[in-house]
Design an enzyme around this catalytic site. Structure first.
Site, short mmCIF file in Angstrom:
data_model
loop_
_atom_site.label_atom_id
_atom_site.label_comp_id
_atom_site.label_asym_id
_atom_site.label_seq_id
_atom_site.Cartn_x
_atom_site.Cartn_y
_atom_site.Cartn_z
N CYS A 107 0.80 -1.23 0.00
CA CYS A 107 0.00 0.00 0.00
C CYS A 107 0.83 1.28 0.00
O CYS A 107 0.30 2.36 -0.27
CB CYS A 107 -0.95 -0.03 1.18
SG CYS A 107 -1.90 -1.57 1.19
N HIS A 116 -3.97 6.29 0.78
CA HIS A 116 -4.23 4.91 0.34
C HIS A 116 -5.64 4.53 0.76
O HIS A 116 -6.01 4.68 1.93
CB HIS A 116 -3.19 3.97 0.97
CG HIS A 116 -3.62 2.55 0.99
ND1 HIS A 116 -3.96 1.88 -0.17
CD2 HIS A 116 -3.78 1.66 2.01
CE1 HIS A 116 -4.31 0.64 0.15
NE2 HIS A 116 -4.21 0.49 1.46
N ASN A 164 -10.07 -2.28 -1.92
CA ASN A 164 -8.69 -1.88 -1.66
C ASN A 164 -7.80 -2.60 -2.68
O ASN A 164 -7.59 -3.81 -2.58
CB ASN A 164 -8.34 -2.27 -0.22
CG ASN A 164 -6.88 -2.02 0.14
OD1 ASN A 164 -6.04 -1.85 -0.73
ND2 ASN A 164 -6.59 -2.02 1.42
#
Lengths: 73, 323
Positions: free
Chosen positions: B112, B250, B280
């Site tokens: 990430c 993120h 995600n």
């Protein structure tokens, strides 16, 4: 924090099904509620807990003991 | 002399997995509650034979429709789902995309935080005159790391790829970076199978050997790291939250981002939060978000945008870009 306020906030944040709670109320924290409870403790009491700290927290009283009696009137 | 983000394109697999479908598989998993909590309704999932490199190729190909590929002189691929241990995915992409042979190419393994590190690499390559047009590709297929019985992680992660072209500029539009690492958190987000440490795990279908994420510990990590990271990068660049036009973090999940935003007192009007249809996508979330913000006008030319990445490793990074 006053006890009454604490009970109300906990009820709302964890979206508990009971209409009201007190020290003797049981607490069964689901996986979805774990993060909510962690943020609740951080936001209102400045307490950062780990998952292992929440093991055995099966009642509101136990949670209050974890937070510290001096922080809830 | 400097660098700037010339263009971004992204590609998402065509198949999707909705919360409704997850609820059918796991009746105790209520679709509405999942969406409300994590801010994800659906995510794109690769098919059996579709890989991160395929997604990377499609994203890069889309980007190169609008740019002369002969001018690309470096390829960087960030993935934690490589097609092979070797050769390097970026080398394969050089060939598949029909790029020049006199260019550099390498992969790096970050999650990430990957986009921030990729921008740092690209800026360094350009400012040291090694390259002028760096093709940075983030491509991830965490769905292939997740055990089918793991409803939590299947709810959160989606597959996707984003390609960014970072080019030479007469002024610097990619500002100073703040980066960080703490490998002591490795066990809280890990895939134990597939590597050399536990080679026998690859033949075992045990859920614990697939992707494991200790959500609460990752939550604690972000609360420990992100507010400080933001303060440090702002200070380093002589900026403040007030002078920043827009923030793109993120896109981990709605609950975590909302809590971070409130804790840092960031104006919700300049804080991006949208992973509703993508989930995600790990290192691809920031460029996907940036592209969407540019297209919808949330981010405009002249804006100073704060980019913040954090996660597996632990690894984190932030920078400020001028659009």
């Amino acid at each position: 924090m006053e006890k009454v306020v604490f009970f109300k906030k906990l009820l709302a944040e964890l979206e508990l099904e009971e209409s009201e709670i007190d020290e003797s109320s049981p607490l069964h924290i689901t996986s979805l509620q774990t993060l909510t409870l962690m943020s609740f403790l951080d936001e209102h009491f400045g307490i950062r807990v780990k998952v292992k700290d929440l093991i055995g927290i099966e009642s509101v009283r136990k949670l209050m003991e974890l937070i510290g009696k001096d922080k809830i009137d | 002399m400097g660098s700037y983000i010339h263009s971004i394109e992204y590609y998402l697999p065509t198949s999707t997995l909705s919360n409704a479908k997850l609820s059918q598989e796991f009746p105790e998993w209520e679709a509405d509650k999942i969406e409300e909590k994590i801010g994800i309704r659906s995510r794109h999932i690769t098919s059996r034979n579709e890989t991160a490199l395929d997604l990377a190729f499609n994203a890069a190909n889309k980007l190169l429709e609008g740019f002369d590929k002969k001018l690309v002189d470096f390829v960087i691929l960030c993935t934690q789902s490589p097609d092979y241990f070797l050769p390097t995915g970026a080398c394969i992409l050089q060939d598949r995309l029909g790029l020049r042979k006199d260019i550099g190419a390498f992969d790096f393994n970050l999650g990430c935080s990957g986009y921030i590190y990729g921008l740092a690499f690209a800026k360094g390559l350009i400012n040291s005159h090694i390259a002028s047009n760096v093709l940075l590709i983030m491509a991830e297929t965490y769905s292939k790391h997740i055990h089918p019985s793991d409803k939590s992680n299947r709810s959160i992660f989606g597959d996707g790829a984003a390609a960014t072209l970072i080019s030479f500029s007469s002024i610097e539009n990619i500002h100073k970076f703040e980066l960080g690492t703490d490998g002591s958190g490795k066990d809280n987000l890990i895939v134990k199978r597939g590597g050399m440490r536990n080679i026998e795990f690859s033949n075992q279908d045990l859920p614990e050997n697939y992707l494991f994420m200790n959500g609460p510990e990752i939550f604690n990590f972000t609360l420990d790291i992100v507010p400080d990271l933001v303060q440090k990068v702002l200070l380093k660049n002589n900026e403040s939250l007030d002078s920043i036009d827009f923030c793109i973090f993120h896109q981990a999940n709605k609950f975590m981002l909302e809590y971070l935003r409130k804790k840092m007192k960031v104006d919700p009007a300049k804080f991006y939060l949208n992973m509703l249809e993508t989930g995600n996508t790990v290192s691809a979330t920031i460029p996907i978000a940036l592209k969407d913000c540019l297209e919808t006008g949330l981010v405009k030319t002249g804006y100073k945008v704060l980019l913040v990445g954090f996660g597996v490793g632990y690894s984190w990074g932030a920078t400020i870009i001028l659009i």
